[in-house]
Design an enzyme around this catalytic site. Structure first.
Site, short mmCIF file in Angstrom:
data_model
loop_
_atom_site.label_atom_id
_atom_site.label_comp_id
_atom_site.label_asym_id
_atom_site.label_seq_id
_atom_site.Cartn_x
_atom_site.Cartn_y
_atom_site.Cartn_z
N CYS A 111 24.46 55.08 -117.82
CA CYS A 111 24.79 56.24 -118.74
C CYS A 111 26.21 56.38 -119.25
O CYS A 111 26.57 56.99 -120.15
CB CYS A 111 24.26 57.56 -117.96
SG CYS A 111 22.71 57.68 -117.85
N HIS A 248 27.79 62.90 -122.01
CA HIS A 248 26.56 62.40 -121.77
C HIS A 248 25.52 63.44 -121.67
O HIS A 248 25.65 64.40 -120.72
CB HIS A 248 26.40 61.43 -120.69
CG HIS A 248 25.35 60.92 -120.19
ND1 HIS A 248 24.49 60.37 -121.07
CD2 HIS A 248 24.65 61.14 -118.96
CE1 HIS A 248 23.14 60.29 -120.22
NE2 HIS A 248 23.38 60.57 -118.92
N ASN A 278 17.42 62.72 -121.52
CA ASN A 278 18.39 62.02 -121.30
C ASN A 278 18.22 60.67 -121.77
O ASN A 278 17.11 59.81 -121.41
CB ASN A 278 18.49 62.15 -119.79
CG ASN A 278 19.46 61.04 -119.09
OD1 ASN A 278 20.16 60.30 -119.94
ND2 ASN A 278 20.04 61.40 -118.13
#
Ligand code: COA
Length: 321
Positions: A111, A248, A278
């Protein structure tokens, strides 16, 4: 000398999967997912590939920047869910969009991948090696998620985002920091191959994402405010001078925890995770593209970008837009 983002693009699969759709797959509820994560839906590939999504995002970024693919010198794709091990996604994208002159390769920092790739492009330009780069983050996490595990399958989505960056004399990336903590890597992992050759044959534990959600949560809320403060100290910018924190997109509660620790108003933390979930390395560039196309990014604005995730990896950069 620095790099400036001169164009953004993104691409999402056609199929939107809501929390209600997931109620039919695993024992969960829309209420639980929204309360614990802030996520209501995500987009899932039903045919789109990592290369096709990333190529679409790159073409849109080039169009937005008013640049031609053949003029790009470096093409970096951040991903942790490639369908093919070789050739790398960046080379597949290069072929699809005709960025024939670019050096193209992938980078995996989960990520944090897009942020680390952006920093890599910065370093190349700063060193005088390249003048421009196309930096993308793309994921098809739906292909590495266990769709029977309610602890993970509710979190992730597929998509891709990209930016075109060019050398600039003023503004652009003002500073960055990046960290890795490999000793804690087991809290979020995915094993993709069994040890198998003529001399050994060991079964794999699992080929899907395994996560200790609470540990990851605690890591994010502790390390992200610290790394943001670190980059702000490095660049001499105060929390109150930051216009937007483009973080993020993992979990609404993580974002709220970070905002609280930084003592910054939540309205400076744009979110799209409610709609897209996500998307790992695609999260930051997709959100940047949405903000850009909504006209919310004005010249001179100060943005903090921050990524965190498997590795464990985490980092932040400050951009003057
Ligand atoms: N639906 C309903 N119940 C669920 C569920 C789901 N989808 N997933 C887990 N549960 C249950 C658990 O089984 C547990 O039940 P029990 O108390 O009977 O054992 C209960 O809910 C609490 O589970 P827990 O894991 O403690 O919940 P949590 O509040 O920590 O939330 C996450 C779980 C995954 C949402 C949260 O830990 C998180 O977001 N962590 C960070 C993950 C992340 O962002 N990863 C990517 C980083 S880049």
């Amino acid at each position: 000398m620095s790099i400036k983002v001169i164009g953004t693009g993104s691409a999402l699969p056609k199929k939107q999967v809501t929390n209600q759709d997931l109620e039919k797959l695993v024992e969960t509820s829309d209420e639980w997912i929204r309360e614990r994560t802030g996520i209501s839906s995500r987009y899932i590939s039903t045919g789109e590939t990592l290369a096709s999504l990333t190529a679409d995002a790159c073409e849109r970024a080039l169009e937005n920047a008013g640049r031609r693919a053949e003029d790009i010198e470096l093409l970096l794709v951040a991903t942790c869910s490639p369908e093919r091990e070789i050739p790398c996604v960046a080379c597949q994208v290069q072929s699809a969009i005709g960025a024939d002159c670019a050096a193209a390769y992938d980078l995996n920092a989960a990520c944090s991948g897009f942020l680390f790739a952006l920093n890599t492009a910065y370093a190349y330009v700063e060193a005088g090696i390249y003048q421009n780069a196309l930096v993308a983050g793309g994921e098809v996490l739906s292909k590495i998620v266990d769709w029977t595990d309610r602890g993970t399958c509710i979190l992730f989505g597929d998509g891709a985002g990209a930016v075109v960056v060019e050398k600039c004399e003023q503004g652009g990336v003002l500073g960055f920091v990046q960290h890795s903590d490999g000793a804690r890597g087991d809290v979020l992992r995915c094993d993709s191959r069994a040890l198998k050759n003529p001399y050994v044959d060991r079964p794999m534990e699992t080929e899907f994402v395994l996560m200790d959600g609470r540990q990851v949560f605690a890591f994010a809320v502790r390390q992200v405010p610290a790394v943001i403060q670190e980059v702000l100290d490095q660049t001499g910018i105060k929390v109150e001078d930051v216009d937007l924190f483009v973080l993020h997109q993992a979990n609404q509660r993580i974002i709220e925890g970070i905002a609280k620790k930084l003592k910054a108003d939540l309205d400076r933390f744009p979110v799209n995770l409610d709609r897209v979930g996500n998307m790992s390395s695609a999260a930051i560039p997709v959100l940047l593209d949405e903000l850009n196309r909504q006209g919310r990014l004005k010249p001179g604005m100060k943005l903090v970008l921050s990524g965190f995730g498997a590795g464990l990896t985490y980092g932040a950069c400050v951009i003057e837009w």
